[in-house]
Design a protein around this motif. Structure first.
Motif, PDB file in Angstrom:
ATOM      1  N   ILE A  91       0.854  -1.192   0.000  1.00  0.00           N
ATOM      2  CA  ILE A  91       0.000   0.000   0.000  1.00  0.00           C
ATOM      3  C   ILE A  91       0.884   1.233   0.000  1.00  0.00           C
ATOM      4  O   ILE A  91       1.905   1.291   0.677  1.00  0.00           O
ATOM      5  N   MET A  92       0.483   2.204  -0.815  1.00  0.00           N
ATOM      6  CA  MET A  92       1.232   3.448  -0.916  1.00  0.00           C
ATOM      7  C   MET A  92       0.251   4.612  -0.767  1.00  0.00           C
ATOM      8  O   MET A  92      -0.306   5.101  -1.750  1.00  0.00           O
ATOM      9  N   PRO A  93       0.024   5.042   0.476  1.00  0.00           N
ATOM     10  CA  PRO A  93      -0.945   6.105   0.720  1.00  0.00           C
ATOM     11  C   PRO A  93      -0.343   7.511   0.606  1.00  0.00           C
ATOM     12  O   PRO A  93      -0.853   8.455   1.209  1.00  0.00           O
ATOM     13  N   SER A  94       0.719   7.657  -0.190  1.00  0.00           N
ATOM     14  CA  SER A  94       1.394   8.950  -0.313  1.00  0.00           C
ATOM     15  C   SER A  94       0.472  10.014  -0.889  1.00  0.00           C
ATOM     16  O   SER A  94      -0.305   9.747  -1.805  1.00  0.00           O
ATOM     17  N   GLU A  95       0.591  11.217  -0.363  1.00  0.00           N
ATOM     18  CA  GLU A  95      -0.161  12.349  -0.906  1.00  0.00           C
ATOM     19  C   GLU A  95       0.643  13.087  -1.969  1.00  0.00           C
ATOM     20  O   GLU A  95       0.095  13.864  -2.745  1.00  0.00           O
ATOM     21  N   GLU A  96       1.962  12.852  -2.008  1.00  0.00           N
ATOM     22  CA  GLU A  96       2.843  13.447  -3.018  1.00  0.00           C
ATOM     23  C   GLU A  96       3.890  12.417  -3.402  1.00  0.00           C
ATOM     24  O   GLU A  96       4.384  11.683  -2.558  1.00  0.00           O
ATOM     25  N   GLU A  97       4.233  12.359  -4.678  1.00  0.00           N
ATOM     26  CA  GLU A  97       5.248  11.437  -5.175  1.00  0.00           C
ATOM     27  C   GLU A  97       5.867  12.027  -6.424  1.00  0.00           C
ATOM     28  O   GLU A  97       5.261  12.830  -7.110  1.00  0.00           O
ATOM     29  N   GLY A  98       7.051  11.562  -6.722  1.00  0.00           N
ATOM     30  CA  GLY A  98       7.659  11.790  -8.021  1.00  0.00           C
ATOM     31  C   GLY A  98       7.419  10.512  -8.800  1.00  0.00           C
ATOM     32  O   GLY A  98       6.308  10.168  -9.149  1.00  0.00           O
ATOM     33  N   VAL A  99       8.497   9.769  -9.015  1.00  0.00           N
ATOM     34  CA  VAL A  99       8.405   8.421  -9.566  1.00  0.00           C
ATOM     35  C   VAL A  99       8.771   7.490  -8.419  1.00  0.00           C
ATOM     36  O   VAL A  99       9.931   7.381  -8.058  1.00  0.00           O
ATOM     37  N   PRO A 100       7.796   6.836  -7.837  1.00  0.00           N
ATOM     38  CA  PRO A 100       8.050   6.051  -6.628  1.00  0.00           C
ATOM     39  C   PRO A 100       8.772   4.725  -6.899  1.00  0.00           C
ATOM     40  O   PRO A 100       8.196   3.781  -7.427  1.00  0.00           O
ATOM     41  N   HIS A 101      10.050   4.696  -6.554  1.00  0.00           N
ATOM     42  CA  HIS A 101      10.847   3.478  -6.748  1.00  0.00           C
ATOM     43  C   HIS A 101      10.294   2.313  -5.945  1.00  0.00           C
ATOM     44  O   HIS A 101      10.387   1.158  -6.377  1.00  0.00           O
ATOM     45  N   SER A 102       9.710   2.596  -4.790  1.00  0.00           N
ATOM     46  CA  SER A 102       9.167   1.500  -3.980  1.00  0.00           C
ATOM     47  C   SER A 102       8.025   0.791  -4.705  1.00  0.00           C
ATOM     48  O   SER A 102       7.876  -0.425  -4.590  1.00  0.00           O
ATOM     49  N   LEU A 103       7.242   1.524  -5.479  1.00  0.00           N
ATOM     50  CA  LEU A 103       6.167   0.901  -6.246  1.00  0.00           C
ATOM     51  C   LEU A 103       6.738   0.063  -7.383  1.00  0.00           C
ATOM     52  O   LEU A 103       6.257  -1.026  -7.670  1.00  0.00           O
TER      53      LEU A 103
END
Length: 108
Positions: free
Chosen positions: A17-29
């Motif tokens: 789960i990635m509940p981020s409100e801001e991201e660039g290019v999320p390496h974790s995803l």
């Protein structure tokens, strides 16, 4: 965080789960997809650019928490996906080829 630890965590995970409100290019995803782990994430920043079209229903719009929770409950029961073909486009070799192509086309 140690890379071996991260790998072990993804190998035994049923859902990322990635509940981020801001991201660039999320390496974790990208890592979750590289380990063929189902995921649910908010559709922020560059997230939609790295998710295959067939899986975009797990990208939640407008911080809709109720829908995020509903998708988590559904996704935990999905069969393990196979993102191998999709994730190959983000390999170092492929990205390098794209940069060379861009350079040659634009004479940077």
């Amino acid at each position: 965080v140690n890379a071996n630890f991260v790998e072990r965590m993804f190998l035994c995970s049923d859902l990322y789960i990635m509940p981020s409100e801001e991201e660039g290019v999320p390496h974790s995803l990208l890592e979750a997809m590289a380990h063929n782990v189902n995921f649910v994430a908010f559709d922020v920043g560059g997230v939609c650019d790295i998710v295959p079209d067939y899986y975009k229903n797990n990208l939640i719009q407008n911080n809709n928490i109720d829908l995020f929770i509903r998708r988590m409950r559904e996704a935990i029961n999905y069969p393990r996906p196979n993102f191998e073909d999709w994730i190959a486009r983000f390999s170092k070799a492929n990205i390098a080829r794209l940069y060379v192509k861009m350079f040659n086309e634009n004479k940077l």
